[in-house]
Motif scaffolding. Structure first.
Motif, short mmCIF file in Angstrom:
data_model
loop_
_atom_site.label_atom_id
_atom_site.label_comp_id
_atom_site.label_asym_id
_atom_site.label_seq_id
_atom_site.Cartn_x
_atom_site.Cartn_y
_atom_site.Cartn_z
N TYR A 1 0.86 -1.18 0.00
CA TYR A 1 0.00 0.00 0.00
C TYR A 1 0.90 1.24 0.00
CZ TYR A 1 -4.21 2.73 0.98
OH TYR A 1 -5.26 3.60 0.89
N VAL A 2 0.72 2.10 -1.02
CA VAL A 2 1.67 3.18 -1.23
C VAL A 2 0.96 4.41 -1.79
CG1 VAL A 2 2.22 2.46 -3.58
CG2 VAL A 2 3.95 3.69 -2.25
N ASP A 3 1.55 5.57 -1.63
CA ASP A 3 1.01 6.80 -2.22
C ASP A 3 1.08 6.72 -3.73
OD1 ASP A 3 -0.13 9.32 -2.06
OD2 ASP A 3 1.78 10.36 -1.90
N GLY A 4 0.16 7.37 -4.41
CA GLY A 4 0.14 7.37 -5.87
C GLY A 4 -1.27 7.05 -6.37
N PRO A 5 -1.38 6.60 -7.64
CA PRO A 5 -0.29 6.48 -8.63
C PRO A 5 0.01 7.84 -9.27
CG PRO A 5 -2.36 5.78 -9.60
CD PRO A 5 -2.67 6.13 -8.18
N TYR A 6 1.18 7.92 -9.89
CA TYR A 6 1.61 9.13 -10.56
C TYR A 6 1.72 8.88 -12.06
CZ TYR A 6 2.85 10.34 -5.77
OH TYR A 6 2.80 10.57 -4.43
N SER A 7 1.68 9.94 -12.82
CA SER A 7 1.83 9.81 -14.26
C SER A 7 3.30 9.61 -14.60
CB SER A 7 1.29 11.06 -14.97
OG SER A 7 1.96 12.22 -14.52
N GLY A 8 3.55 9.05 -15.76
CA GLY A 8 4.93 8.81 -16.18
C GLY A 8 5.42 7.43 -15.80
N PRO A 9 6.67 7.14 -16.10
CA PRO A 9 7.20 5.79 -15.88
C PRO A 9 7.35 5.43 -14.41
CG PRO A 9 8.95 7.27 -16.63
CD PRO A 9 7.66 8.02 -16.77
N ARG A 10 7.54 6.44 -13.54
CA ARG A 10 7.70 6.15 -12.10
C ARG A 10 6.34 6.26 -11.43
NH1 ARG A 10 13.21 7.95 -9.78
NH2 ARG A 10 11.92 9.06 -8.29
N LYS A 11 5.56 5.22 -11.64
CA LYS A 11 4.16 5.21 -11.22
C LYS A 11 4.01 5.38 -9.71
CE LYS A 11 0.04 2.44 -12.34
NZ LYS A 11 -0.48 3.26 -13.45
N GLY B 1 6.61 6.72 -7.70
CA GLY B 1 7.74 7.52 -7.29
C GLY B 1 9.03 6.71 -7.27
N GLU B 2 9.92 7.02 -6.33
CA GLU B 2 11.22 6.37 -6.30
C GLU B 2 11.14 4.91 -5.88
OE1 GLU B 2 12.94 7.35 -1.87
OE2 GLU B 2 13.48 8.70 -3.50
N GLN B 3 9.97 4.46 -5.41
CA GLN B 3 9.82 3.06 -5.02
C GLN B 3 9.38 2.16 -6.18
OE1 GLN B 3 8.76 2.18 -0.77
NE2 GLN B 3 7.40 3.93 -1.09
N THR B 4 9.16 2.74 -7.35
CA THR B 4 8.65 1.95 -8.47
C THR B 4 9.55 0.77 -8.79
OG1 THR B 4 7.64 3.95 -9.40
CG2 THR B 4 7.90 2.06 -10.87
N ARG B 5 10.84 1.02 -8.86
CA ARG B 5 11.76 -0.08 -9.19
C ARG B 5 11.76 -1.15 -8.10
NH1 ARG B 5 18.27 0.28 -10.49
NH2 ARG B 5 18.59 -1.96 -10.73
N LEU B 6 11.65 -0.73 -6.85
CA LEU B 6 11.58 -1.68 -5.75
C LEU B 6 10.41 -2.64 -5.94
CD1 LEU B 6 12.00 -2.79 -2.85
CD2 LEU B 6 10.75 -0.79 -2.02
N PHE B 7 9.25 -2.10 -6.29
CA PHE B 7 8.07 -2.94 -6.46
C PHE B 7 8.20 -3.84 -7.68
CE2 PHE B 7 5.66 0.79 -4.38
CZ PHE B 7 6.13 0.42 -3.14
N GLU B 8 8.88 -3.36 -8.70
CA GLU B 8 9.12 -4.21 -9.87
C GLU B 8 10.03 -5.38 -9.51
OE1 GLU B 8 8.59 -0.59 -13.16
OE2 GLU B 8 10.58 -1.44 -12.75
N ASP B 9 11.10 -5.08 -8.79
CA ASP B 9 12.01 -6.15 -8.35
C ASP B 9 11.28 -7.14 -7.46
OD1 ASP B 9 14.06 -4.87 -9.70
OD2 ASP B 9 14.92 -3.94 -7.91
N LEU B 10 10.46 -6.64 -6.54
CA LEU B 10 9.72 -7.52 -5.63
C LEU B 10 8.74 -8.40 -6.40
CD1 LEU B 10 9.39 -8.05 -2.56
CD2 LEU B 10 7.52 -6.40 -2.59
#
Length: 362
Positions: free
Chosen positions: A13-23, A25-34
């Motif tokens: 559960y996270v703040d967002g979503p945002y427009s652009g590739p970092r849906k 924010g800076e945690q986007t890659r973390l969630f992709e890796d997870l």
């Protein structure tokens, strides 16, 4: 998302979503890796943003892109934002519902309240010697009274993160110096009225003031430490990281330009191998004591970040607790440790599901 009854369902559960590739924010890659690691581990990962719980939707990573999908059942939910800028009232309501149903496995936000945490931990005899002197400043007069007897303090927001809103406050030659962690230059004042004009109370009150710890150094770079602790059937320390600040930096936070290094390496450089080994053991004991107390007070959690420090004369300190620790420093330091920290979250979710008998809530 797979609906195989043998799979575990982890929601974030996270703040967002945002427009652009970092849906997210800076945690986007973390969630992709997870998500990718979970796919290979038998754990389906979905991301929820404020409003998704009520509408029954979620965000899932396909391996190349994020898509919106019907929300799957949930075994464990992890809150990954400390502050919600988008729909905060909705987020608060949904998080309360998740906790009420026993699904939320992140320490509550009040666990990071710096004054309440200090007041709570100083009651434990094991930890009391390792806490820096701390005062609550509800008014600017409280700070001025402190500066009559203390000449070097750190003033921090009660619930701040990532070094935001932190000031070093020093008394020198009859003047007061303010050094903001976020940059912007030194502010020097001579009287309380000048301090009030330069630093309006609504920008920082209430806050805590902590006596400045003369941090151990590697060369001319001061450093503090972050221990990452994961709960579960066998709570364990997953990572030990030193954060080396720039020589003149106000904080050692990674977001303010510090460099991550293996904690053992930094301590050896600062104190030598034998003392470093003793310090790591002592810091481990402090971290596990705080983790144990946090679980007793707030209930089960997946992970927490513990900020620690060693003074230049070799004293170990506990500084603060972070219920939603980031991974930026781990990715920069060691990809293997970063992967291990994600694996620990997935294993935690699996253990929770097994204790429930394999039942996930829809």
């Amino acid at each position: 998302m797979g609906d195989d009854v043998g799979r575990t369902h982890l929601a974030v559960y996270v703040d967002g979503p945002y427009s652009g590739p970092r849906k997210f924010g800076e945690q986007t890659r973390l969630f992709e890796d997870l998500s990718l690691l979970g796919r290979d581990t038998g754990v389906d990962v979905q991301v929820l943003t404020p409003g998704d719980l009520s509408t029954g939707r979620a965000h899932v990573f396909t391996g190349t892109a994020w898509e919106t999908a019907p929300r799957a059942p949930m075994d464990v939910v992890l809150r990954r934002s400390g502050v919600f800028h988008r729909h905060p009232a909705v987020a608060a309501r949904e998080l309360v519902a998740l906790r009420r149903h026993g699904l939320l496995h992140t320490l509550p936000r009040q666990s990071g309240h710096k004054w309440k945490m200090y007041a709570w931990l100083r009651g434990d005899a094991r930890l009391r010697p390792h806490l820096p002197r701390t005062w609550l400043c509800a008014r600017i007069e409280d700070l001025m009274a402190l500066l009559a007897s203390q000449d070097d303090l750190y003033v921090k927001p009660l619930n701040g993160t990532q070094g935001q809103g932190i000031y070093r406050v020093r008394r020198r030659a009859g003047k007061i110096e303010l050094l903001p962690a976020a940059g912007g230059g030194l502010i020097t004042v001579a009287t309380p009225s000048e301090l009030q004009r330069a630093w309006p109370a609504d920008a920082w009150v209430p806050a805590v003031a902590q006596t400045t710890i003369p941090l151990a150094r590697v060369g001319n770079r001061p450093f503090d430490l972050r221990w990452l602790v994961c709960d579960g059937d066998c709570p364990q320390i997953i990572a030990r990281v030193a954060r080396l600040a720039k020589p003149s930096a106000v904080t050692t936070n990674i977001h303010t330009g510090s460099e991550p290094r293996a904690a053992e390496t930094a301590l050896v450089e600062a104190f030598g191998a034998q003392t470093a080994g003793d310090l790591v053991n002592q810091l481990d004991d402090i971290a596990m004591a705080v983790a144990e107390l946090a679980r007793d007070k707030f209930g089960p959690y997946a992970e927490l970040g513990l900020d620690l420090a060693v003074s230049d004369d070799g004293r170990a300190y506990f500084i603060e607790l972070n219920p939603t620790p980031g991974r930026r420093m781990l990715r920069r330091l060691d990809p293997k440790v970063h992967r291990l920290s994600l694996q620990a979250l997935l294993e935690y979710a699996i253990q929770v599901r097994q204790r429930r008998g394999g039942y996930a809530q829809g």
